[in-house]
Design a protein around this motif. Sequence first.
Motif, short mmCIF file in Angstrom:
data_model
loop_
_atom_site.label_atom_id
_atom_site.label_comp_id
_atom_site.label_asym_id
_atom_site.label_seq_id
_atom_site.Cartn_x
_atom_site.Cartn_y
_atom_site.Cartn_z
N GLN A 194 49.75 -48.59 -21.32
CA GLN A 194 50.59 -47.73 -22.17
C GLN A 194 49.74 -46.71 -22.91
OE1 GLN A 194 53.24 -50.05 -24.73
NE2 GLN A 194 53.51 -51.55 -23.08
N SER A 195 48.58 -47.17 -23.37
CA SER A 195 47.69 -46.26 -24.09
C SER A 195 47.16 -45.17 -23.17
CB SER A 195 46.53 -47.05 -24.69
OG SER A 195 45.55 -46.17 -25.20
N LYS A 196 46.73 -45.56 -21.98
CA LYS A 196 46.20 -44.56 -21.04
C LYS A 196 47.25 -43.54 -20.67
CE LYS A 196 42.67 -47.62 -19.08
NZ LYS A 196 42.24 -48.40 -17.90
N GLU A 197 48.49 -43.99 -20.51
CA GLU A 197 49.56 -43.04 -20.20
C GLU A 197 49.73 -42.04 -21.35
OE1 GLU A 197 54.31 -42.99 -18.96
OE2 GLU A 197 53.32 -44.89 -19.43
N ARG A 198 49.66 -42.53 -22.57
CA ARG A 198 49.80 -41.63 -23.73
C ARG A 198 48.63 -40.66 -23.81
NH1 ARG A 198 49.07 -40.80 -29.48
NH2 ARG A 198 47.34 -42.26 -29.73
N VAL A 199 47.40 -41.19 -23.70
CA VAL A 199 46.22 -40.35 -23.85
C VAL A 199 46.12 -39.34 -22.70
CG1 VAL A 199 43.70 -40.34 -23.96
CG2 VAL A 199 44.99 -42.11 -25.17
N ALA A 200 46.44 -39.77 -21.47
CA ALA A 200 46.37 -38.86 -20.32
C ALA A 200 47.34 -37.69 -20.48
CB ALA A 200 46.68 -39.62 -19.04
N GLY A 201 48.42 -37.90 -21.21
CA GLY A 201 49.37 -36.83 -21.46
C GLY A 201 48.91 -35.84 -22.52
N ILE A 202 47.80 -36.16 -23.20
CA ILE A 202 47.29 -35.31 -24.28
C ILE A 202 45.92 -34.74 -23.94
CG2 ILE A 202 46.53 -35.31 -26.70
CD1 ILE A 202 48.53 -37.62 -27.16
N PHE A 203 45.10 -35.53 -23.27
CA PHE A 203 43.67 -35.26 -23.14
C PHE A 203 43.39 -34.06 -22.23
CE2 PHE A 203 39.33 -36.21 -21.60
CZ PHE A 203 38.70 -36.39 -22.81
N ASN A 204 42.42 -33.24 -22.67
CA ASN A 204 41.96 -32.10 -21.88
C ASN A 204 40.49 -32.35 -21.51
OD1 ASN A 204 41.07 -29.65 -20.86
ND2 ASN A 204 42.25 -28.42 -22.29
N LYS A 205 40.25 -32.68 -20.27
CA LYS A 205 38.89 -33.05 -19.85
C LYS A 205 37.90 -31.90 -19.99
CE LYS A 205 39.39 -32.13 -14.86
NZ LYS A 205 40.60 -31.32 -15.03
N ASP A 206 38.39 -30.66 -19.90
CA ASP A 206 37.49 -29.51 -20.01
C ASP A 206 36.96 -29.32 -21.42
OD1 ASP A 206 37.80 -28.94 -17.31
OD2 ASP A 206 39.52 -27.63 -17.64
N ARG A 207 37.59 -29.97 -22.40
CA ARG A 207 37.13 -29.85 -23.79
C ARG A 207 36.58 -31.17 -24.32
NH1 ARG A 207 41.46 -27.50 -27.68
NH2 ARG A 207 39.58 -27.29 -28.95
N ALA A 208 36.28 -32.09 -23.42
CA ALA A 208 35.87 -33.43 -23.83
C ALA A 208 34.61 -33.42 -24.68
CB ALA A 208 35.67 -34.31 -22.60
N ASN A 209 33.71 -32.45 -24.47
CA ASN A 209 32.44 -32.40 -25.21
C ASN A 209 32.49 -31.49 -26.43
OD1 ASN A 209 31.17 -34.11 -23.35
ND2 ASN A 209 30.75 -32.39 -21.96
N ASP A 210 33.66 -30.99 -26.74
CA ASP A 210 33.82 -30.05 -27.85
C ASP A 210 34.10 -30.82 -29.15
OD1 ASP A 210 34.42 -28.07 -29.64
OD2 ASP A 210 36.04 -27.18 -28.46
N PRO A 211 33.19 -30.77 -30.15
CA PRO A 211 33.42 -31.49 -31.42
C PRO A 211 34.73 -31.07 -32.10
CG PRO A 211 31.15 -30.74 -31.26
CD PRO A 211 31.88 -30.10 -30.13
N ALA A 212 35.07 -29.79 -31.99
CA ALA A 212 36.32 -29.32 -32.61
C ALA A 212 37.52 -29.99 -31.94
CB ALA A 212 36.42 -27.80 -32.49
N TYR A 213 37.44 -30.21 -30.62
CA TYR A 213 38.55 -30.85 -29.92
C TYR A 213 38.65 -32.32 -30.34
CZ TYR A 213 41.52 -32.53 -26.12
OH TYR A 213 42.54 -33.09 -25.40
N ALA A 214 37.51 -32.97 -30.52
CA ALA A 214 37.53 -34.36 -30.99
C ALA A 214 38.24 -34.47 -32.33
CB ALA A 214 36.10 -34.90 -31.10
N ALA A 215 38.04 -33.48 -33.19
CA ALA A 215 38.72 -33.47 -34.49
C ALA A 215 40.23 -33.30 -34.32
CB ALA A 215 38.16 -32.35 -35.37
N GLU A 216 40.63 -32.48 -33.33
CA GLU A 216 42.07 -32.30 -33.06
C GLU A 216 42.70 -33.62 -32.60
OE1 GLU A 216 42.81 -29.12 -30.32
OE2 GLU A 216 41.41 -27.76 -31.31
N LEU A 217 41.98 -34.36 -31.77
CA LEU A 217 42.51 -35.63 -31.27
C LEU A 217 42.65 -36.67 -32.37
CD1 LEU A 217 40.62 -35.97 -27.85
CD2 LEU A 217 43.03 -35.42 -28.19
N GLU A 218 41.77 -36.59 -33.38
CA GLU A 218 41.88 -37.52 -34.51
C GLU A 218 43.24 -37.39 -35.20
OE1 GLU A 218 39.98 -39.87 -35.55
OE2 GLU A 218 38.07 -39.52 -34.50
N GLN A 219 43.80 -36.17 -35.20
CA GLN A 219 45.11 -35.97 -35.82
C GLN A 219 46.20 -36.69 -35.03
OE1 GLN A 219 45.25 -34.34 -38.78
NE2 GLN A 219 43.02 -34.28 -38.52
N LYS A 220 45.90 -37.06 -33.78
CA LYS A 220 46.87 -37.77 -32.93
C LYS A 220 46.47 -39.24 -32.77
CE LYS A 220 47.82 -33.48 -30.50
NZ LYS A 220 47.73 -32.70 -29.25
#
Length: 487
Positions: free
Chosen positions: A67-93
């Motif tokens: 269930q978690s992977k389904e949720r995260v896969a619907g949000i995650f952008n692999k092209d920004r995986a190494n971007d610290p700013a993107y990690a901060a955006e994901l924290e909001q979710k």
Amino acid sequence: MTLKEALDSYQFDNVGQFNGIARSLGYQTEYKDSYFRFRKDGEETVLHIDQIRALAGSKTDGSIREQSKERVAGIFNKDRANDPAYAAELEQKDISIIRWENLKGQDKDGFTVIDHRHKVCYTGQSLYEYAHKNGNILDGKGTRLEKGILSDMMEINGKQGKLRFSENGISVFYRKETLTIPDKILGKKLSKKDKELLLAGEIVPLTVKKKDLMLQVDKDLNSVIVRSNQEIRIPETIGQTSEYQGYKLTKADKYLLANGHTLENILMHSKEGYFIADVRLTDDKKGILFSNIQSLTPSKAQELIKEMTPKLGSSTQRDNPNEERPTRDMEAELKEAIGKKDFEKLQSLKEEGYRPSEEYIRGIAKEKGLDERQTASIYQVFGIATEMKNEQESIAQKLYEAALKNDFVTIQEIQSGGYRLRNDDLTHMRESGVQSNTLIAIQTIFGLKAQEKNMGDVRLANSAKPENAKDMVRPIASTINRAFNDL
């Protein structure tokens, strides 16, 4: 949440993942002499490494993790995986990405995913494997590929290409600078004609391991691809319900449909009852279109089925290569007719589709003592013109062999080359056991009215219009809208 509460409630597989959970909750970590010290806002928690190991994997719940992977896969952008700013955006979710620099000396699987809503963590690699298996391209938009369908052109790892999702996961097809037609596809060698038809934009059928595949040049990718059953959706049977077995498509039917032809007067069944219609593929080759629809009462449909049964039975017999068939020794009849100079018999053999070669006739004529003039007369009976015969007979033989093999690529190429189909050709094929559906397909390719008995012939040959004619016709709009509900 305190760290001890996280230790009791989060799913994790090893000490490193728990350390990641602590970091995501804002704890500073220190490790010394097999003890971890976690500090945050004056709070300090000390845990022995064995204490953490004992709980690792103890609360594993596969359904929660999926269930978690389904949720995260619907949000995650692999092209920004190494971007610290993107990690901060994901924290909001409520998603934390904990990166492990040069993990085991590799960049692969360099981060851990922590889903705080489901209280579970797992490796980045397992997230990618889940996405690969389920057709999710991890573009940050939740895009999922339709199984078997090539995607639109997109940028993939800095290159232009397309993706296709199958039971084996996601495959990548990059655009090629120059079009090259390969010599083999899936181990099957392509003929010169196959390559020419592909270059002309034709769909070319290829039988591999008893399966019919459709090849085509993808103009965007500039390469030859195998079209999947989802891209060219040609069913095995149409119009099948519990009441009627439906119409089973032959290889000839599939070839005609794939290349834009129409199958005429096909008997089918649906919730609305029996009906006859012409069938073709939609323009995108993903669906079936009906035209010239005529609804039938059950009794009328059964009459048609009964009428067709002898034809279907005889076709089945011809399709069985192991069944013994009565044979004629036409060679012996030819020898006898040449020896007796029986030109009436020779003409009869010719009309029955028998075609001896020039060399064979010459040999028999020499054996029977015929002179050149008499031998030339026999050539004339069988339509052998010395200046044209080699080419024409070679093409006719090639057509005959292609018909026996259901090789519609060759048949189409012969037609495109200007060859005119003769009644003798059809007679020869029919006498040799070529299937009726194949003969109909050949006549369709050559633009001739089919001489074989088909459903339309049966319909026209039936008795006069009955008194209950009203029951035989259903509203066309209703039939179109609902006729295929059960197919």
